[in-house]
Scaffold this motif. Structure first.
Motif, mmCIF file in Angstrom:
data_model
loop_
_atom_site.group_PDB
_atom_site.id
_atom_site.type_symbol
_atom_site.label_atom_id
_atom_site.label_comp_id
_atom_site.label_asym_id
_atom_site.label_seq_id
_atom_site.Cartn_x
_atom_site.Cartn_y
_atom_site.Cartn_z
ATOM 1 N N PHE A 26 11.270 11.466 -5.759
ATOM 2 C CA PHE A 26 10.903 11.753 -4.382
ATOM 3 C C PHE A 26 12.522 11.922 -3.806
ATOM 4 O O PHE A 26 13.662 10.988 -4.178
ATOM 5 N N VAL A 27 13.049 13.102 -3.083
ATOM 6 C CA VAL A 27 14.056 13.194 -2.406
ATOM 7 C C VAL A 27 14.037 12.494 -0.939
ATOM 8 O O VAL A 27 15.163 12.198 -0.579
ATOM 9 N N GLU A 28 12.727 12.190 -0.373
ATOM 10 C CA GLU A 28 12.537 11.469 0.690
ATOM 11 C C GLU A 28 12.378 9.917 0.348
ATOM 12 O O GLU A 28 11.836 9.746 -0.736
ATOM 13 N N ARG A 29 12.423 9.154 1.120
ATOM 14 C CA ARG A 29 12.083 7.578 0.944
ATOM 15 C C ARG A 29 10.757 7.675 1.268
ATOM 16 O O ARG A 29 9.922 8.371 2.234
ATOM 17 N N VAL A 30 10.080 6.888 0.524
ATOM 18 C CA VAL A 30 8.761 6.392 0.557
ATOM 19 C C VAL A 30 8.428 5.077 1.205
ATOM 20 O O VAL A 30 8.386 4.130 0.295
ATOM 21 N N PRO A 31 8.460 4.953 2.206
ATOM 22 C CA PRO A 31 8.255 3.400 3.000
ATOM 23 C C PRO A 31 7.074 2.630 2.683
ATOM 24 O O PRO A 31 6.195 3.399 2.774
ATOM 25 N N MET A 32 7.209 1.529 2.123
ATOM 26 C CA MET A 32 6.002 0.563 2.034
ATOM 27 C C MET A 32 6.313 -0.559 2.702
ATOM 28 O O MET A 32 7.452 -1.381 2.518
ATOM 29 N N VAL A 33 5.091 -1.236 3.186
ATOM 30 C CA VAL A 33 5.294 -2.623 3.688
ATOM 31 C C VAL A 33 4.459 -3.440 3.348
ATOM 32 O O VAL A 33 3.139 -3.035 2.839
ATOM 33 N N LYS A 34 4.601 -4.591 2.871
ATOM 34 C CA LYS A 34 3.704 -5.779 2.303
ATOM 35 C C LYS A 34 2.455 -6.074 3.050
ATOM 36 O O LYS A 34 2.609 -6.324 4.271
ATOM 37 N N GLY A 35 1.440 -5.744 2.360
ATOM 38 C CA GLY A 35 -0.008 -5.897 2.914
ATOM 39 C C GLY A 35 -0.717 -4.902 3.962
ATOM 40 O O GLY A 35 -1.656 -5.182 4.192
ATOM 41 N N ARG A 36 0.105 -3.914 4.410
ATOM 42 C CA ARG A 36 -0.378 -2.767 5.092
ATOM 43 C C ARG A 36 0.280 -1.501 5.151
ATOM 44 O O ARG A 36 1.440 -1.448 4.615
ATOM 45 N N LEU A 37 -0.345 -0.723 5.720
ATOM 46 C CA LEU A 37 0.275 0.659 5.813
ATOM 47 C C LEU A 37 0.899 1.056 7.292
ATOM 48 O O LEU A 37 0.582 0.306 8.247
ATOM 49 N N SER A 38 2.367 1.403 6.956
ATOM 50 C CA SER A 38 2.779 1.488 8.474
ATOM 51 C C SER A 38 3.484 3.040 8.371
ATOM 52 O O SER A 38 4.136 3.111 7.645
ATOM 53 N N ARG A 39 3.043 3.721 9.471
ATOM 54 C CA ARG A 39 3.764 5.073 9.599
ATOM 55 C C ARG A 39 5.284 4.938 10.029
ATOM 56 O O ARG A 39 5.950 5.981 9.734
ATOM 57 N N PRO A 87 0.774 -1.164 -0.096
ATOM 58 C CA PRO A 87 -0.019 0.005 -0.038
ATOM 59 C C PRO A 87 0.813 1.314 0.062
ATOM 60 O O PRO A 87 1.842 1.201 0.745
ATOM 61 N N THR A 88 0.333 2.413 -0.641
ATOM 62 C CA THR A 88 1.006 3.547 -0.896
ATOM 63 C C THR A 88 0.766 4.434 0.351
ATOM 64 O O THR A 88 -0.457 4.701 0.585
ATOM 65 N N PRO A 89 1.950 5.109 0.948
ATOM 66 C CA PRO A 89 1.565 6.049 2.146
ATOM 67 C C PRO A 89 0.764 7.221 1.279
ATOM 68 O O PRO A 89 1.003 7.592 0.161
ATOM 69 N N PRO A 90 -0.391 7.656 1.815
ATOM 70 C CA PRO A 90 -1.256 8.771 1.153
ATOM 71 C C PRO A 90 -0.433 10.089 0.803
ATOM 72 O O PRO A 90 -0.727 10.617 -0.257
ATOM 73 N N TRP A 91 0.360 10.123 1.824
ATOM 74 C CA TRP A 91 1.151 11.537 1.527
ATOM 75 C C TRP A 91 2.025 11.416 0.200
ATOM 76 O O TRP A 91 2.198 12.536 -0.457
ATOM 77 N N ALA A 92 2.248 10.180 -0.266
ATOM 78 C CA ALA A 92 3.071 10.089 -1.514
ATOM 79 C C ALA A 92 2.246 10.579 -2.643
ATOM 80 O O ALA A 92 2.579 10.986 -3.697
ATOM 81 N N THR A 93 0.867 10.270 -2.611
ATOM 82 C CA THR A 93 -0.011 10.685 -3.602
ATOM 83 C C THR A 93 -0.232 12.095 -3.580
ATOM 84 O O THR A 93 -0.793 12.604 -4.599
ATOM 85 N N ARG A 94 -0.549 12.641 -2.436
ATOM 86 C CA ARG A 94 -0.686 13.930 -2.350
ATOM 87 C C ARG A 94 0.516 14.904 -3.054
ATOM 88 O O ARG A 94 0.301 15.685 -3.725
ATOM 89 N N ALA A 95 1.713 14.159 -2.784
ATOM 90 C CA ALA A 95 2.914 15.076 -3.487
ATOM 91 C C ALA A 95 2.562 14.944 -4.727
ATOM 92 O O ALA A 95 3.221 15.993 -5.590
ATOM 93 N N LEU A 96 2.320 14.056 -5.608
ATOM 94 C CA LEU A 96 1.931 13.842 -6.845
ATOM 95 C C LEU A 96 1.017 14.855 -7.268
ATOM 96 O O LEU A 96 1.094 15.600 -8.321
ATOM 97 N N CYS A 97 -0.026 15.145 -6.683
ATOM 98 C CA CYS A 97 -0.969 16.114 -6.933
ATOM 99 C C CYS A 97 -0.370 17.275 -6.744
ATOM 100 O O CYS A 97 -0.766 18.435 -7.674
ATOM 101 N N TRP A 98 0.259 17.839 -5.823
ATOM 102 C CA TRP A 98 0.597 19.315 -5.400
ATOM 103 C C TRP A 98 1.831 19.545 -6.169
ATOM 104 O O TRP A 98 2.038 20.784 -6.626
#
Length: 223
Positions: free
Chosen positions: A165-178, A24-35
């Motif tokens: 992205f200049v920041e990492r976009v952490p993704m975890v298999k099967g779930r969102l993790s802050r 799953p994609t952290p929602p902030w990474a999609t907002r970054a695309l939009c903005w």
């Protein structure tokens, strides 16, 4: 023996050939695309429509709904027990799998985080679909820019923007993790109809500004 934690090793993400490759994609990474990307390419998106064809648990759909008039969601797997917002169970790579509404009216954009091993197929399917009016955006590992197969894709369909992205976009298999971390680098590749002059852009540090407590599971927020 200590674990090899070099960047080259840690950036690898091997999946079985029949895996759903569900990260799953952290929602902030999609907002970054939009903005930081879509507004520059397409202008205001509030009157536009978008299809997310690998929606999973809706982590990309929800931030898209903040910026688009209509967001369609589907996935090859039924995730409705985890996220009731999934509209359809369809294989995006099968021609004719789009909903009658999309087939008839079309959509402005396709935006998705495709399974890495199927990224080229997702790109070609989206780019060659007559019902996609304005463009396609794929969230991919930066390593997606490599390989002869993808060179053919980029030669035949030059993207408008590669947004790294200049920041990492952490993704975890099967779930969102802050609290997840990663050595893998990600970028948005965006195609715009009629725009074949590929530009490299950097998405500036923005996670702190764009993420929200409601993006994450309650137990992660409380941690």
């Amino acid at each position: 023996m200590s674990q090899n934690r070099s960047h080259a090793v840690m950036a690898q993400r091997a999946e079985p050939h029949d895996s759903l490759d569900f990260f799953p994609t952290p929602p902030w990474a999609t907002r970054a695309l939009c903005w930081h990307v879509l507004r520059e390419l397409f202008g205001p998106t509030e009157d536009m429509t978008v299809w997310e064809p690998a929606c999973g648990i809706g982590s990309m759909v929800m931030p898209l709904k903040e910026r688009f008039r209509r967001v369609y969601s589907s996935d090859v797997h039924d995730y409705s027990h985890l996220w009731p917002g999934q509209e359809r169970v369809d294989d995006f790579l099968m021609y004719g799998s789009e909903s009658p509404c999309i087939e008839k009216q079309g959509v402005d954009l396709i935006v998705t985080n495709p399974p890495f091993r199927l990224g080229v197929q997702f790109a070609r399917r989206a780019l060659e679909a007559p019902f996609v009016h304005r463009g396609v955006a794929l969230l991919v590992r930066t390593a997606f820019l490599e390989s002869v197969e993808r060179h053919r894709l980029f030669t035949e369909h030059p993207p408008a923007v590669v947004a790294q992205f200049v920041e990492r976009v952490p993704m975890v298999k099967g779930r969102l993790s802050r609290t997840a971390s990663t050595a893998t680098s990600y970028a948005w590749i965006v195609w715009a109809r009629g725009n074949t002059d590929t530009r490299l852009r950097w998405i500036p540090p923005c996670r702190k500004a764009l993420e929200r407590a409601s993006d994450w599971p309650a137990d992660e927020v409380a941690a």
